[in-house]
Design a protein around this motif. Structure first.
Motif, PDB file in Angstrom:
ATOM      1  N   ASN A 318       5.730  -9.026   8.496  1.00 40.62           N
ATOM      2  CA  ASN A 318       6.894  -9.474   9.029  1.00 40.62           C
ATOM      3  C   ASN A 318       7.595  -8.493   9.854  1.00 40.62           C
ATOM      4  OD1 ASN A 318       9.280  -8.053   7.539  1.00 40.62           O
ATOM      5  ND2 ASN A 318       7.901  -9.232   5.815  1.00 40.62           N
ATOM      6  N   PRO A 319       8.570  -8.698  10.899  1.00 39.63           N
ATOM      7  CA  PRO A 319       8.808  -7.614  11.902  1.00 39.63           C
ATOM      8  C   PRO A 319       9.799  -6.350  11.330  1.00 39.63           C
ATOM      9  CG  PRO A 319       9.789  -9.511  12.480  1.00 39.63           C
ATOM     10  CD  PRO A 319       8.864  -9.758  11.595  1.00 39.63           C
ATOM     11  N   THR A 320      10.197  -6.884  10.044  1.00 39.74           N
ATOM     12  CA  THR A 320      11.447  -5.965   9.446  1.00 39.74           C
ATOM     13  C   THR A 320      11.030  -5.086   8.525  1.00 39.74           C
ATOM     14  OG1 THR A 320      11.750  -7.652   7.651  1.00 39.74           O
ATOM     15  CG2 THR A 320      12.785  -8.004   9.743  1.00 39.74           C
ATOM     16  N   SER A 321       9.749  -4.995   8.053  1.00 42.53           N
ATOM     17  CA  SER A 321       9.396  -3.693   6.929  1.00 42.53           C
ATOM     18  C   SER A 321       7.812  -3.537   7.045  1.00 42.53           C
ATOM     19  CB  SER A 321       9.714  -4.393   5.672  1.00 42.53           C
ATOM     20  OG  SER A 321       9.224  -5.363   5.085  1.00 42.53           O
ATOM     21  N   ILE A 322       7.534  -2.359   6.480  1.00 42.45           N
ATOM     22  CA  ILE A 322       5.825  -2.141   6.269  1.00 42.45           C
ATOM     23  C   ILE A 322       5.597  -2.145   4.775  1.00 42.45           C
ATOM     24  CG2 ILE A 322       4.388  -0.532   6.823  1.00 42.45           C
ATOM     25  CD1 ILE A 322       6.223   0.636   9.159  1.00 42.45           C
ATOM     26  N   PRO A 323       4.840  -2.621   4.494  1.00 40.31           N
ATOM     27  CA  PRO A 323       4.458  -2.762   3.157  1.00 40.31           C
ATOM     28  C   PRO A 323       3.920  -1.074   2.674  1.00 40.31           C
ATOM     29  CG  PRO A 323       3.318  -4.582   4.058  1.00 40.31           C
ATOM     30  CD  PRO A 323       3.911  -3.414   5.145  1.00 40.31           C
ATOM     31  N   SER A 324       4.304  -1.042   1.405  1.00 34.68           N
ATOM     32  CA  SER A 324       3.942   0.423   0.763  1.00 34.68           C
ATOM     33  C   SER A 324       2.382   0.270   0.624  1.00 34.68           C
ATOM     34  CB  SER A 324       4.563   0.720  -0.352  1.00 34.68           C
ATOM     35  OG  SER A 324       6.064   0.778  -0.202  1.00 34.68           O
ATOM     36  N   PRO A 325       1.761   1.570   0.919  1.00 39.28           N
ATOM     37  CA  PRO A 325       0.302   1.781   0.707  1.00 39.28           C
ATOM     38  C   PRO A 325      -0.014   1.482  -0.818  1.00 39.28           C
ATOM     39  CG  PRO A 325       1.228   3.950   1.003  1.00 39.28           C
ATOM     40  CD  PRO A 325       2.231   2.884   1.528  1.00 39.28           C
ATOM     41  N   PHE A 326      -1.285   0.887  -0.896  1.00 43.69           N
ATOM     42  CA  PHE A 326      -1.551   0.898  -2.663  1.00 43.69           C
ATOM     43  C   PHE A 326      -2.832   1.787  -2.855  1.00 43.69           C
ATOM     44  CE2 PHE A 326      -4.355  -1.361  -5.436  1.00 43.69           C
ATOM     45  CZ  PHE A 326      -3.616  -1.907  -6.360  1.00 43.69           C
ATOM     46  N   LEU A 327      -2.800   2.296  -3.996  1.00 42.78           N
ATOM     47  CA  LEU A 327      -3.617   3.273  -4.537  1.00 42.78           C
ATOM     48  C   LEU A 327      -4.936   2.589  -4.997  1.00 42.78           C
ATOM     49  CD1 LEU A 327      -4.839   6.158  -5.281  1.00 42.78           C
ATOM     50  CD2 LEU A 327      -3.586   5.693  -7.657  1.00 42.78           C
ATOM     51  N   LEU A 328      -6.004   2.337  -4.638  1.00 46.95           N
ATOM     52  CA  LEU A 328      -7.050   1.732  -4.649  1.00 46.95           C
ATOM     53  C   LEU A 328      -7.981   2.279  -5.827  1.00 46.95           C
ATOM     54  CD1 LEU A 328      -8.786  -0.784  -4.149  1.00 46.95           C
ATOM     55  CD2 LEU A 328      -9.928   0.514  -2.473  1.00 46.95           C
ATOM     56  N   SER A 329      -8.030   3.669  -5.859  1.00 51.74           N
ATOM     57  CA  SER A 329      -8.831   4.352  -6.936  1.00 51.74           C
ATOM     58  C   SER A 329      -8.641   5.983  -6.760  1.00 51.74           C
ATOM     59  CB  SER A 329     -10.500   4.278  -6.686  1.00 51.74           C
ATOM     60  OG  SER A 329     -11.113   4.716  -7.533  1.00 51.74           O
ATOM     61  N   ALA A 330      -8.989   6.509  -7.951  1.00 50.24           N
ATOM     62  CA  ALA A 330      -8.822   7.971  -8.037  1.00 50.24           C
ATOM     63  C   ALA A 330      -9.808   8.593  -8.959  1.00 50.24           C
ATOM     64  CB  ALA A 330      -7.301   8.469  -8.444  1.00 50.24           C
ATOM     65  N   TYR A 331     -10.400   9.820  -8.598  1.00 49.56           N
ATOM     66  CA  TYR A 331     -11.230  10.508  -9.675  1.00 49.56           C
ATOM     67  C   TYR A 331     -11.662  11.832  -9.106  1.00 49.56           C
ATOM     68  CZ  TYR A 331     -13.895   8.763  -5.662  1.00 49.56           C
ATOM     69  OH  TYR A 331     -14.438   8.382  -4.296  1.00 49.56           O
ATOM     70  N   GLY A 332     -11.845  12.616 -10.047  1.00 48.71           N
ATOM     71  CA  GLY A 332     -12.024  14.056  -9.719  1.00 48.71           C
ATOM     72  C   GLY A 332     -13.275  14.321  -9.074  1.00 48.71           C
ATOM     73  N   VAL A 333     -13.257  15.099  -8.266  1.00 49.05           N
ATOM     74  CA  VAL A 333     -14.733  15.296  -7.568  1.00 49.05           C
ATOM     75  C   VAL A 333     -15.204  17.045  -7.401  1.00 49.05           C
ATOM     76  CG1 VAL A 333     -14.837  13.174  -6.429  1.00 49.05           C
ATOM     77  CG2 VAL A 333     -13.836  15.234  -5.205  1.00 49.05           C
ATOM     78  N   GLU A 334     -16.110  17.578  -7.085  1.00 46.79           N
ATOM     79  CA  GLU A 334     -16.621  18.751  -6.333  1.00 46.79           C
ATOM     80  C   GLU A 334     -16.593  18.600  -5.037  1.00 46.79           C
ATOM     81  OE1 GLU A 334     -18.674  21.776  -8.984  1.00 46.79           O
ATOM     82  OE2 GLU A 334     -19.462  19.730  -9.584  1.00 46.79           O
ATOM     83  N   ASN A 335     -16.689  19.594  -4.133  1.00 52.93           N
ATOM     84  CA  ASN A 335     -16.965  19.389  -2.656  1.00 52.93           C
ATOM     85  C   ASN A 335     -18.532  19.268  -2.241  1.00 52.93           C
ATOM     86  OD1 ASN A 335     -16.331  18.730   0.031  1.00 52.93           O
ATOM     87  ND2 ASN A 335     -15.766  21.084   0.423  1.00 52.93           N
TER      88      ASN A 335
END
Length: 855
Positions: A318-335
């Motif tokens: 709707n033109p009055t608000s932006i839905p908040s983003p949703f955390l889909l996943s999280a995990y620890g990593v090395e680069n």
């Protein structure tokens, strides 16, 4: 039969609502029998209050565990690999629930009857002057309610006061709280922290529930997040509540405190670097009942230095608000993960969303080279996957072009789109200018930091004229986006433009300004957005074409490397890729393949990940100096933030009088009001070819004072068509990448298929308030077989969870070890403490971490 005969409340003990432990279990067995008694006991539902607060007693039968085999056999029928609870047990549960609720209501009614005929005496009013304005306030609310036919009497304040006064007439152990007070308590606890909440609770008797009750509410809220788990089912529920089907996905990493912690709910160790299976994190990989195996992990596997998260940004419905983003996943990593890992992970996310009737429009990242390679391979942007035809997916987008656009290099079929995060691109643009190794030049003009330093140090200008400071030019401060805005401000650009010796720096910073206008500023019109993006592309193409034809020689007449005279390869490809995908997205909307809300480009970035990291750090306690987090800390904080987001979302549409209001900073009150941000109806009248021609003319005008036109004209690459073909051939020959990655496309044409709902269980708290459900009394010991040896000169271990006996139900949370040849039970978190040889630290300032990493 009369319900009064069925529910004979007189047979219940007076303290039935306060029963706990063995007394509660004896009561359950006497009323409804052993099967239901066993189901409650195995879940540690050990009180009447806990029983009434539990939403689904039979939820455990959804899970596959050897501990549940016996109780499933007694209580269920197994039909087609599913367990169906026997009707008699269901009826017993219904009977027990109704019986306790009727007893609860009876106590409430008795309490109200005792007070209904009381009259407030004159003497009582004189002794308690607070009663007079309170009565006046209630009378005013009553009059307002009658005159306006509203329900203002049921405002949250009224509900809050009623809840307090009702509780003050009850025993403390029988305090009750309505739903609006519970929501308010949860919000206060999450935003204010434990100490702030306790300060208010203990000084306002009966106003707020205890921390134990709050933690139970959080655990039952279905917002608990497990490491590496992708929450597709919860995402579907969230999007359905917002009436949304489309969105963007972003991915980003942040530095974390390297620490191993034990999660009692999943019986796994969190903090090691997550292993991948074809780029997908393996769930609960670090589970063991062997102390020796844990020791091996500590000695051979690195602690994760980074936390990787995926955020889903829904399109506005709707033109009055932006839905908040949703955390889909999280995990620890090395680069150490590769572009192929990234690519397969995106495909996994895409297919998981498709199965839940969710269409991902595209992915965004932080302009890292691995992500850039994955983006180019998927989109076919001077890259190819000869063994993996992603663009042939049945759900792929396809645009129709009325004519051949020589300047447009993107394939017409795309499974999903990509945008490199423009904030990161802007900082890369700034960092290239501040680099000590780069020697940027274009035509007869140099592009240098010294032009900006002269402005700051010149007596001709003050900060009122340019708003620059010395730290804006600090090359070690690599993530300073606010500096980018100041460097590309109109004041600085005007000063540079009016100086004939700084034209190169002016054009360079003008391009930075155009990047901000095109992708970051929310109020930019659609035409200006597209034009700014392609002016940047064309100037970069003209600049690069000039460098290709220009011959540079040093004093010994040896041809020198030209790369140092241009922006980085990743930055240039990001400029190209972003502009192409922006144009592609506009075409999809014009051709009715996507809704107009897809054109809110300022949402298509990875800043939702950055926002999640900032919010998680902000939940540190008020007296804590540690704002960073471990993986386990982040998962617990993310669950709280998810619950808070749901409460805010629900309150924004709450039409009842008990709505809770949340503070909004005055600078951000209009941030979510799309009606004043951008008019998307312009897309229907946008002449793309005309905009591109205007963009090229503007780019030619921008470089006219740089002295590169003559060389380009001499080589016949000054016109749009000639330049485009030249650059296409250059990119195709010098920048093309290919990968032999293979795979299959999981086709799921049925976008209307239903998927099973799933609930997630884990632990969440600020200070381990509800992550220690294994702190029950010692009950039994185990045999001494296979006990691993630990040596110590001590025999008494106070302060460490080492026990002689444990509750058999909690055996999974302990290692069986021999300490000095005596069998003991070592709690798994204590085992982590025992094996940890050093405590890692991380700077509390994100910018300082970046500066330290660049040394």
């Amino acid at each position: 039969m009369n319900s009064k005969n069925i529910y004979n409340l007189s047979t219940l003990p007076d303290n039935v609502l306060a029963l706990r432990g063995d007394e509660f279990y004896k009561f359950i067995q006497s009323v409804v029998g052993e099967p239901l008694h066993d189901i409650l006991k195995i879940q540690l539902i050990d009180s009447t209050r806990s029983f009434l607060d539990t939403k689904d007693i039979f939820e455990i039968f959804k899970y596959d565990s050897p501990d549940l085999f016996e109780i499933k056999t007694k209580s269920c029928f197994k039909i087609n690999d599913e367990y169906v609870v026997k009707a008699g047990i269901k009826n017993s549960l219904t009977y027990l629930t109704e019986l306790l609720k009727k007893k609860q209501q009876e106590l409430i009614n008795n309490n109200n009857d005792n007070n209904s005929h009381r009259q407030i005496s004159y003497e009582l009013l004189n002794k308690n002057p607070l009663l007079r304005p309170l009565i006046d306030w209630y009378e005013e609310n009553e009059n307002t309610n009658q005159n306006n036919n509203t329900n203002s009497k049921q405002s949250f304040l009224s509900s809050f006061i009623n809840n307090i006064t009702n509780n003050l007439s009850r025993a403390k152990r029988n305090y009750q709280y309505n739903e609006s007070v519970k929501r308010f308590a949860l919000s206060l606890y999450i935003l204010g922290g434990k100490l702030t909440y306790e300060l208010i609770r203990i000084n306002l008797a009966g106003a707020l529930p205890s921390l134990v009750t709050l933690n139970r509410l959080i655990l039952n809220s279905n917002h608990i997040i497990n490491e590496g788990e992708f929450q597709f089912d919860r995402l579907k529920q969230y999007l359905n509540s917002n009436n949304v089907q489309f969105g963007f996905v972003s991915e980003d990493c942040t530095g974390i405190i390297r620490k191993i912690q034990y999660d009692v709910k999943t019986n796994s160790f969190i903090g090691f670097s997550t292993p991948f299976d074809n780029g997908i994190p393996i769930l609960q990989y670090y589970q063991t009942d062997s102390f020796e195996k844990l020791k091996t992990w500590f000695s051979t596997i690195n602690k994760a230095p980074l936390l990787n998260i995926h955020m889903f940004q829904p399109l506005p419905s709707n033109p009055t608000s932006i839905p908040s983003p949703f955390l889909l996943s999280a995990y620890g990593v090395e680069n150490t993960f590769t572009a192929n890992d990234v690519l397969r992970r995106w495909l996994f996310i895409y297919e998981g969303c498709i199965k839940n009737q969710i269409r991902i429009i595209g992915f965004s990242s932080d302009a890292d080279s691995k992500y850039m390679r994955a983006m180019r391979l998927v989109s076919g942007f001077f890259a190819s996957l000869p063994n993996f035809k992603l663009h042939q997916h049945p759900n792929a987008f396809k645009i129709n072009l009325t004519s051949e656009w020589c300047w447009f290099y993107l394939r017409q079929e795309q499974l999903f789109l990509f945008l490199q995060d423009a904030t990161h691109l802007a900082t890369k643009w700034r960092n290239r200018l501040l680099s000590s190794t780069a020697q940027l030049c274009i035509g007869e003009q140099t592009i240098t930091i010294e032009h900006l330093r002269d402005i700051i140090q010149s007596g001709q200008y003050t900060r009122l004229d340019h708003n620059l400071i010395q730290t804006d030019l600090n090359p070690k401060d690599r993530q300073n986006y606010r500096s980018c805005e100041r460097l590309a401000s109109d004041d600085v650009l005007n000063i540079l433009k009016n100086n004939t010796n700084t034209q190169g720096t002016f054009v360079y910073l003008q391009l930075l300004r155009l990047i901000i206008i095109a992708y970051i500023e929310p109020t930019t019109s659609l035409k200006t957005r597209l034009k700014s993006a392609w002016i940047t592309v064309f100037v970069c193409r003209l600049w690069l074409a000039w460098l290709k034809k220009k011959i540079f020689k040093n004093q010994s007449s040896t041809q020198i490397n030209k790369d140092k005279h241009f922006i980085t390869r990743t930055a240039y490809l990001s400029v190209e890729l972003n502009a192409h995908n922006l144009l592609y997205l506009i075409l999809l909307v014009q051709q009715k393949q996507l809704p107009k809300e897809s054109l809110h480009i300022f949402l298509f970035n990875s800043q939702s990940c950055e926002g999640m990291f900032r919010n998680a750090r902000s939940l540190s306690g008020v007296y804590s100096t540690i704002v960073n987090f471990t993986i386990h800390d982040f998962l617990r904080r993310a669950a709280k933030l998810s619950l808070l987001n749901q409460i805010k979302c629900n309150e924004s549409t709450n039409q009842s009088g008990e709505r809770i209001s949340f503070p909004i900073h005055h600078k951000h009150k209009a941030d979510n009001d799309l009606s004043i941000i951008q008019n998307l109806d312009d897309v229907d009248y946008l002449d793309i070819e005309q905009v591109i021609l205007e963009s090229y003319e503007a780019s030619i005008e921008l470089i006219e004072n740089l002295g590169i036109a003559t060389l380009l004209i001499n080589h016949q690459i000054y016109k749009l068509e000639k330049l485009s073909k030249f650059m296409f051939n250059e990119l195709n020959s010098k920048s093309r990448v290919s990968d032999s990655l293979t795979g299959t496309i999981n086709v799921d044409d049925d976008m209307n298929s239903e998927s099973d709902d799933c609930e997630y269980e884990n632990s969440d708290d600020e200070d381990n308030d509800y992550n220690n459900s294994d702190e029950d009394e010692d009950v039994a010991s185990d045999n001494e077989e296979n006990a691993e040896s630990v040596q110590s000169i001590k025999t008494i271990f106070s302060g460490t969870r080492i026990k002689d006996k444990i509750n058999p139900d909690l055996a999974n949370s302990y290692f069986k070890v021999k300490i000095n040849d005596t069998t003991k039970f070592l709690h798994k978190q204590s085992a982590v403490w025992l094996l940890t040889d050093k405590n890692d630290r991380l700077s509390t300032d994100r910018l300082s971490r970046v500066m330290e990493g660049s040394k």
